[in-house]
Write a protein that holds these residues in place. Structure first.
Motif, mmCIF file in Angstrom:
data_model
loop_
_atom_site.group_PDB
_atom_site.id
_atom_site.type_symbol
_atom_site.label_atom_id
_atom_site.label_comp_id
_atom_site.label_asym_id
_atom_site.label_seq_id
_atom_site.Cartn_x
_atom_site.Cartn_y
_atom_site.Cartn_z
ATOM 1 N N GLY A 151 0.832 -1.204 0.000
ATOM 2 C CA GLY A 151 0.000 0.000 0.000
ATOM 3 C C GLY A 151 0.860 1.244 0.000
ATOM 4 N N ASN A 152 0.663 2.121 0.994
ATOM 5 C CA ASN A 152 1.470 3.335 1.075
ATOM 6 C C ASN A 152 2.621 3.191 2.072
ATOM 7 N N GLU A 153 2.886 1.957 2.518
ATOM 8 C CA GLU A 153 3.955 1.710 3.485
ATOM 9 C C GLU A 153 5.154 1.053 2.797
ATOM 10 N N VAL A 154 6.347 1.544 3.118
ATOM 11 C CA VAL A 154 7.584 0.942 2.644
ATOM 12 C C VAL A 154 8.487 0.680 3.843
ATOM 13 N N TRP A 155 8.926 -0.552 3.979
ATOM 14 C CA TRP A 155 9.856 -0.942 5.042
ATOM 15 C C TRP A 155 11.136 -1.482 4.422
ATOM 16 N N GLY A 156 12.256 -1.093 4.998
ATOM 17 C CA GLY A 156 13.534 -1.695 4.667
ATOM 18 C C GLY A 156 14.131 -2.258 5.938
ATOM 19 N N TYR A 157 14.703 -3.458 5.867
ATOM 20 C CA TYR A 157 15.271 -4.059 7.080
ATOM 21 C C TYR A 157 16.594 -4.741 6.763
ATOM 22 N N ASP A 158 17.617 -4.368 7.527
ATOM 23 C CA ASP A 158 18.944 -4.957 7.406
ATOM 24 C C ASP A 158 19.188 -5.848 8.620
ATOM 25 N N SER A 159 19.207 -7.170 8.393
ATOM 26 C CA SER A 159 19.361 -8.096 9.524
ATOM 27 C C SER A 159 20.754 -8.010 10.134
ATOM 28 N N GLY A 160 21.747 -7.594 9.342
ATOM 29 C CA GLY A 160 23.100 -7.505 9.859
ATOM 30 C C GLY A 160 23.250 -6.482 10.962
ATOM 31 N N SER A 161 22.599 -5.330 10.799
ATOM 32 C CA SER A 161 22.668 -4.262 11.808
ATOM 33 C C SER A 161 21.408 -4.186 12.663
ATOM 34 N N ASN A 162 20.419 -5.039 12.359
ATOM 35 C CA ASN A 162 19.133 -5.024 13.057
ATOM 36 C C ASN A 162 18.522 -3.621 13.038
ATOM 37 N N THR A 163 18.544 -3.027 11.828
ATOM 38 C CA THR A 163 18.027 -1.675 11.631
ATOM 39 C C THR A 163 16.914 -1.704 10.591
ATOM 40 N N ALA A 164 15.843 -0.982 10.884
ATOM 41 C CA ALA A 164 14.704 -0.911 9.964
ATOM 42 C C ALA A 164 14.497 0.522 9.502
ATOM 43 N N PHE A 165 14.110 0.674 8.243
ATOM 44 C CA PHE A 165 13.786 1.977 7.655
ATOM 45 C C PHE A 165 12.304 1.967 7.312
ATOM 46 N N HIS A 166 11.579 3.028 7.714
ATOM 47 C CA HIS A 166 10.135 3.097 7.469
ATOM 48 C C HIS A 166 9.797 4.381 6.730
ATOM 49 N N THR A 168 6.325 6.327 4.800
ATOM 50 C CA THR A 168 4.902 6.361 4.464
ATOM 51 C C THR A 168 4.694 7.364 3.348
ATOM 52 N N ALA A 169 4.133 6.902 2.240
ATOM 53 C CA ALA A 169 3.878 7.789 1.113
ATOM 54 C C ALA A 169 2.698 8.688 1.433
ATOM 55 N N PRO A 170 2.733 9.951 0.978
ATOM 56 C CA PRO A 170 1.591 10.837 1.207
ATOM 57 C C PRO A 170 0.386 10.381 0.416
ATOM 58 N N GLY A 171 -0.763 10.869 0.776
ATOM 59 C CA GLY A 171 -1.992 10.479 0.086
ATOM 60 C C GLY A 171 -2.965 9.851 1.051
ATOM 61 N N ASN A 172 -3.902 9.097 0.522
ATOM 62 C CA ASN A 172 -4.966 8.517 1.326
ATOM 63 C C ASN A 172 -4.748 7.051 1.623
ATOM 64 N N GLY A 173 -3.491 6.662 1.728
ATOM 65 C CA GLY A 173 -3.224 5.287 2.136
ATOM 66 C C GLY A 173 -3.129 4.342 0.966
ATOM 67 N N ALA A 174 -3.304 3.054 1.287
ATOM 68 C CA ALA A 174 -3.069 2.001 0.301
ATOM 69 C C ALA A 174 -4.019 2.077 -0.876
ATOM 70 N N HIS A 175 -5.163 2.755 -0.686
ATOM 71 C CA HIS A 175 -6.139 2.786 -1.767
ATOM 72 C C HIS A 175 -5.928 3.967 -2.699
ATOM 73 N N ASP A 176 -4.976 4.847 -2.353
ATOM 74 C CA ASP A 176 -4.699 5.992 -3.209
ATOM 75 C C ASP A 176 -3.644 5.609 -4.233
ATOM 76 N N LYS A 177 -4.055 5.072 -5.362
ATOM 77 C CA LYS A 177 -3.118 4.580 -6.365
ATOM 78 C C LYS A 177 -2.429 5.718 -7.108
ATOM 79 N N ARG A 178 -2.898 6.958 -6.882
ATOM 80 C CA ARG A 178 -2.247 8.070 -7.552
ATOM 81 C C ARG A 178 -0.883 8.350 -6.956
ATOM 82 N N HIS A 179 -0.687 7.977 -5.689
ATOM 83 C CA HIS A 179 0.541 8.367 -5.010
ATOM 84 C C HIS A 179 1.444 7.208 -4.639
ATOM 85 N N ALA A 180 0.889 6.156 -4.103
ATOM 86 C CA ALA A 180 1.735 5.123 -3.494
ATOM 87 C C ALA A 180 2.841 4.608 -4.409
ATOM 88 N N PRO A 181 2.558 4.181 -5.643
ATOM 89 C CA PRO A 181 3.647 3.658 -6.466
ATOM 90 C C PRO A 181 4.694 4.713 -6.812
#
Length: 418
Positions: A151-166, A168-181
């Protein structure tokens, strides 16, 4: 065993060809994988099965139409990415795109991790369920990096450093196809065989020869080989081969070979692929206990957005011209990007930066001298830095010319613009 004879397909890009190109954008499932730098990139037998399958003959235009009609939205599989751009090593042993933690979330940020795909060989696990859900994992010997879009969420996770990147795309969430991709970091939709093939076909026109050149087995599936060759002699691209699934019309392998020959500069292909719907859990992500979470935020989206000003897409002439003085000269395979400089260019390496030592102690100027060639023209003088695919000229006035063209094309462009 009968084989498909090469069939000229350049005529398919005239007239109704523009409509075909618009349709071609639909076939690429936007699997979230890393960008290959600049990419700006012969079908080697690494993934070949039991030889060339016996398939009905097909013309280039019919094969392209088959790709355009493909409605595959769901798949999972393993992709092997090999990149050999001939990039020089930096002093201290780091690669030209080496290591480092960028300002996009450290080791878990997409930019710092995905740049690793610019050189060497990597194995990826990919999955997609339509335009709203993709996942890619870069497998390493001791760790794994995963990038998940849901949807409008993107997560990145590096198991080596146990670090996550988060992010959130602007717009109206996962149903807003104008923005998320569109708000995904660059690289999320740029390096599967589907995405690379789409880019190559969009570039095809009167500067390109497109033919069908036999068949192949890729990831255990029957495929046609689409051969794309520039007609412009100044291009450093020798050929691009795209293995297209005979049943599904989905590109399974993309291989770019430089005009200079040798190993492929970019070779991206499935070693296994399944077109069944992936489990919903594939696209779910919760940071492990104790993980450091870096929030990309909405502002970070603009920094990663793969567009120029006013939302112009990469390669769009107007958008490129609006980006901080960036201009594009020429067309097709010999397009040259240029940024006008102010003042002097790169240091010459002569003077106090120079050292008698042969190693990194010679300083950055000496290092640049060692990898660049001095050239002259009516524009003045400058340095040309070369890879197997992309060349760049920096003039003594600091103006940059870069493209997948030979050295003389850069010099000619600089002379014409003086």
């Amino acid at each position: 065993m009968p084989r498909n004879e090469p069939t000229e397909g350049t005529e398919s890009w005239d007239g109704e060809g523009s409509a075909r190109r618009r349709k071609a954008a639909r076939y690429a499932v936007p699997v979230a994988v890393g960008a290959v730098a600049a990419a700006t990139i012969g079908l080697v037998p690494a993934f070949a099965g039991s030889g060339s399958p016996d398939l009905p003959k097909i013309s280039a235009q019919d094969l392209i139409a088959k790709m355009a009609k493909s409605d595959v939205q769901q798949l999972s599989g393993t992709v092997k990415v090999s990149t050999d751009l001939g990039l020089p090593s930096l002093p201290g042993g780091a690669g030209a795109f080496g290591g480092g933690q960028g300002g996009d979330g450290g080791s878990a940020g997409p930019q710092s991790k995905l740049m690793e795909l610019a050189s060497g060989t990597h194995t990826l696990r990919v999955a997609a369920d339509g335009p709203e859900k993709q996942r890619v994992s870069i497998l390493d010997k001791a760790a794994e990096y995963s990038l998940v879009h849901n949807g409008n969420e993107v997560w990145g996770y590096d198991s080596g450093s146990n670090t996550a990147f988060h992010h959130t795309a602007p717009g109206n969430g996962a149903h807003d196809k104008r923005h998320a991709p569109d708000e995904l970091p660059p690289g999320l939709k740029n390096a599967t065989p589907q995405d690379l093939a789409k880019r190559a076909l969009q570039a095809a026109g009167d500067t390109t020869s497109v033919t069908v050149d036999g068949t192949a087995k890729v990831a255990g599936r029957d495929a046609y080989q689409l051969l794309i060759k520039p007609k412009q002699s100044a291009s450093t691209v020798g050929s691009i081969r795209v293995a297209v699934d005979a049943e599904k019309g989905v590109p399974l392998k993309f291989t770019l070979t430089p005009k200079s020959g040798g190993a492929a500069a970019v070779d991206v292909g499935y070693t296994s692929v399944d077109f069944a719907k992936p489990a919903a859990s594939t696209f779910s992500f919760t940071p492990p206990k104790g993980a450091k979470v870096v929030d990309g935020g909405a502002a970070d989206a603009k920094a990663h957005r793969p567009h120029g000003k006013d939302g112009a897409a990469p390669g769009d002439m107007k958008g490129a011209q609006d980006m901080g003085g960036l201009n594009v000269l020429g067309k097709g395979w010999t397009s040259i990007a240029t940024v006008k400089g102010e003042g002097s260019g790169l240091p010459s390496g002569k003077g106090k930066d120079t050292s008698k030592d042969k190693g990194a102690a010679g300083g950055p100027a000496a290092f640049l001298d060692s990898i660049g060639d001095t050239v002259h023209g009516s524009f003045g003088s400058g340095k040309v830095f070369s890879t197997r695919l992309v060349n760049a000229l920096v003039t003594d006035k600091g103006t940059l010319y870069v493209g997948a063209v030979d050295k003389q094309a850069l010099i000619d462009a600089a002379n014409a613009a003086k």
